[in-house]
Design a protein around this motif. Sequence first.
Motif, short mmCIF file in Angstrom:
data_model
loop_
_atom_site.label_atom_id
_atom_site.label_comp_id
_atom_site.label_asym_id
_atom_site.label_seq_id
_atom_site.Cartn_x
_atom_site.Cartn_y
_atom_site.Cartn_z
N GLU B 3 0.83 -1.21 0.00
CA GLU B 3 0.00 0.00 0.00
C GLU B 3 0.86 1.26 0.00
OE1 GLU B 3 -2.90 0.00 3.19
OE2 GLU B 3 -3.49 -2.03 2.61
N LYS B 15 1.49 -4.37 -7.94
CA LYS B 15 0.05 -4.66 -8.02
C LYS B 15 -0.42 -5.57 -6.89
CE LYS B 15 -0.31 -2.83 -12.23
NZ LYS B 15 -0.43 -1.37 -12.26
N GLY B 17 -2.67 -8.59 -6.15
CA GLY B 17 -3.44 -9.67 -6.77
C GLY B 17 -4.26 -10.43 -5.75
N GLU B 20 -2.37 -11.59 0.14
CA GLU B 20 -1.99 -12.56 1.17
C GLU B 20 -0.79 -13.43 0.79
OE1 GLU B 20 -5.68 -15.64 0.33
OE2 GLU B 20 -5.92 -14.06 1.83
N GLU B 22 0.15 -14.97 -1.93
CA GLU B 22 0.02 -16.20 -2.72
C GLU B 22 0.36 -16.01 -4.20
OE1 GLU B 22 -0.68 -19.29 -1.89
OE2 GLU B 22 -1.21 -19.04 0.22
N CYS B 23 0.13 -14.81 -4.74
CA CYS B 23 0.13 -14.68 -6.22
C CYS B 23 1.36 -14.00 -6.79
CB CYS B 23 -1.14 -13.99 -6.69
SG CYS B 23 -1.11 -12.20 -6.46
N ALA B 25 1.99 -10.88 -7.52
CA ALA B 25 1.83 -9.70 -8.38
C ALA B 25 2.52 -8.48 -7.77
CB ALA B 25 0.35 -9.40 -8.60
#
Lengths: 791, 132
Positions: B3, B15, B17, B20, B22-23, B25
């Motif tokens: 943030e 970004k 995504g 948490e 996991e992704c 991004a």
Amino acid sequence: MSKEYKYIGKGVPRIDADLKVTGQATYVGDMSFPGMLHAKMLISPHAHAKIKKIDTSKAKALDGVAAALTGEDLDYQVGLYMVDKTILAREKVRYHGEPVAAVAAETLEIAEKAVKLIEVEYEELKPLLDVEEAFNEKANLIHPNLGSYSHVQTAFFPKPGTNICHHSKIRRGDIDKGFQEADVIVEREYNNPSVQHVPMETHGAIVQWGIGDRVTIWTSAQSPFTVRNLFCHTFKLSHHQVRVIVPYVGGGFGGKAGIHLEPLVGCLSRATGGRPVKLIATRKEEYNTLPCRCGLKYKIKTGLMKDGKIVAQKLTLLWSAGAYADYAVNVTRASGYSAGGPYFYPNISTDSYTVYTNMVFGTAYRGFGHVELFWGLERHMDYCARELGIDPYEFRMKNLLKPGDITPTGEKLKDDSGDIRKCLNAAAKEIGWDGVKSEQQRIKEMQSGKVRGKGFAVLHKAPAMPTNTSSSCVIKMNENGSVILNISATDYGNGTYTPMAQIIAEEMDIPLDKIHVAYETDTDRDPYDWQTVASRFAPMGGRAVINACNDLKRKMSEVAAKVFECSPDDFIFQDEKIIHKSDPQKFIYYDKLATGYVYPNGNAIGGPLIGVGVYMAEGLTHLDKETGQGLPAFNWTYGAHAIEVEVDVETGEFTILKIASALDVGKVLNYESLKGQVIGGIIQGLGTAICERYVYDNKGRLLNNSFTDNKIPTAKDIPLEIVPIFIETPHDEGAYGARGAAEHPMISVAPAIGNALRDALGIELTEMPIRAEDVWKALKEKELVFEPATV
Amino acid sequence: MLEFLHDDLAILSVKEGCGEGECGACTVMLDNKPVNSCLILAVEADGTSIRTVEGEVKDGKLSPLQESFKKNHATQCGFCTPGMIMSAQSLLERNPKPNEEEIKEAIEGNFCRCTGYRQIIDAIFEVTKNAK
């Protein structure tokens, strides 16, 4: 001999690549405006419940809260084909995750705090979680007012007093006679759960509802004009009052095809007196609140002759729409008319139903019903072949469609319809298909602990679209002879803007670096396009671009004809020049025509050059309500996947050693981009096949609404070898002969794996996804059945 | 930190995504190691060096890896691309000649829904050909 092109077919880099590899491409989540507020939704914890009381007073009293809305405040109906939804739940909630209230506040933190202060009293109702139970005419009604909902009456046929919001029928030939003639009848059931699209960018919108009902919407959507149209219908606004802007979009896969968060965010903005409001869905909301892919339970009954010919096919498809119809009714319709797959049937009967259930509602998803449908269909065809003792390759070749055949809706296929046989042949050849594995061979391999198997599956799909589907575009020539293309289909990752630039380069002979396709699609700036869905943009939008180039060339020719005092037909267009055909010394550079031609004495003719191009599919018809006869398809794209797997018999784990995918794309427009679509589609199909699914508890609560519990394939999951094969049977209507191929790579990956596992182990899987434990269980069950006989 | 970078500093390539971890991004390089910025508090990163994909452009030119992503069509919707490039760049700085397995391992935590990863792996591999 196919024509040699300078730009078409070449794998030139995407025109948006620079912005994307540097992080400069701007998505809705990256945008902010002065005075912008942030929104948060309160979602239902129940799958089916009456809202007895809802109190927002504490939320409204919180410092920094600008607006708090509930369903009671919003007496509007929204819907795509069936207007069955409200902006926030009113009176009752129909799925776990449905928005019941929303807040706009100065910061996201305040909005999050505020929604927790909203008090809701529910009275739980029994949820309908099984599509067969919901289909029963005596089931409780999820939408008691179904009969009063407005809907598209030419295409959709709800049954008031039931949970069935649409029923599509196909009737061709005499199905009873077909089954009477059959030597063998095979009837089996198949099942697919719901899954998520999982675009890396979740849904999001910023809306400013200004004075005089002037509304501006920035949204992560596939179809700006559809958002505008449905928004106007819901709020009874005129289309000129609403402007929809779509910046870069981080993937859609059908999930962003319709209208979703925009009306809610619009109402919040209006409630604050016109401040811009931003709402970006969390990943949990993406799974739980935004739509998913419908579930499907289906029966296929096939009448076969001993020689391998199919004589009758009866399909019954129960689509679980979830709580609202959204695209599910059209998925039902499209999968209904193509339910037979690319096979010829003298007698066919299809009943495809959309059924409301108390689960997350389904929408369009890459493949539009065909991924789900072909799972069962192509598993079934393999089963039929084995029942007859015929090689599944030979069985398919005996029954696949060819030019001259009539499809189940009565369409006569032509030479330009594509070649499914070539696709299957190429894919099967690539994996070295040499017949089914014998039981002896299987037993021998089992002892080594690892067994290999080969399988394949065919596919087809046509765009599911209204009969008047159209694209349009404007090409504006700049002072230096460069051009800007305005087109309002969106490139949400699919890559179609780059071939559009290649088409202009080819038609006009302008270098690619002087062509700009305007991103940030804007309904105020760009001409109309129906939707960016259904793999239709390259063939249809491409035609609009060709037509715009022709318009531009015609205008240039008229001016040049005056300058050289000859006919406008006397010119060719080369190297950014308009050149006289028989006297090449007579030419004018494009930039000298761009804003009007000026004679040496100062007189000017012509004016700014603007090319306009439209393209509309013609000749399509509605389908007859009782028989499904008619012409629904702009074009069919055929394909086949062939797969070799290796299974560990101890654990059921399997590795895909190779997948070969052949598609009849008509004409490759950008080789690398198409390859990317195909490989991406295969891996999304792999996700559906091996790991993705929605899991609900017995109260209808979605249990796996996160990446932790509902994963998609990673780099480590991809097959060891992926071989895309492009067959080019030109389609008469498509740009340069192209057909759509964006959805197709995803279709039939799952049954090809299922068939390869059947070949390896002799197991018959009928439910998706296929996880290692499913293979292991099926193998154990088979051993239980067969062991006593072999011991 | 996600943030802080995205909303407060307007470093928009980072970004969200999933939020948490996991992704991938939101992957950035923290002291040259790839991390999910959504899992780190901004204050924890005090005194460290943070690299994002914006910083890979030198004198208006794309880095060799960015060039290779462009050439190999390793980006489609582009949402995962910044994080993916940072994971890959970090790998190449630790190990200039990774094999296919090592490449897959390095980007395993970066989800991509569009490309099916093949062209991304090819793009990373192509850069290693010129590595010493």
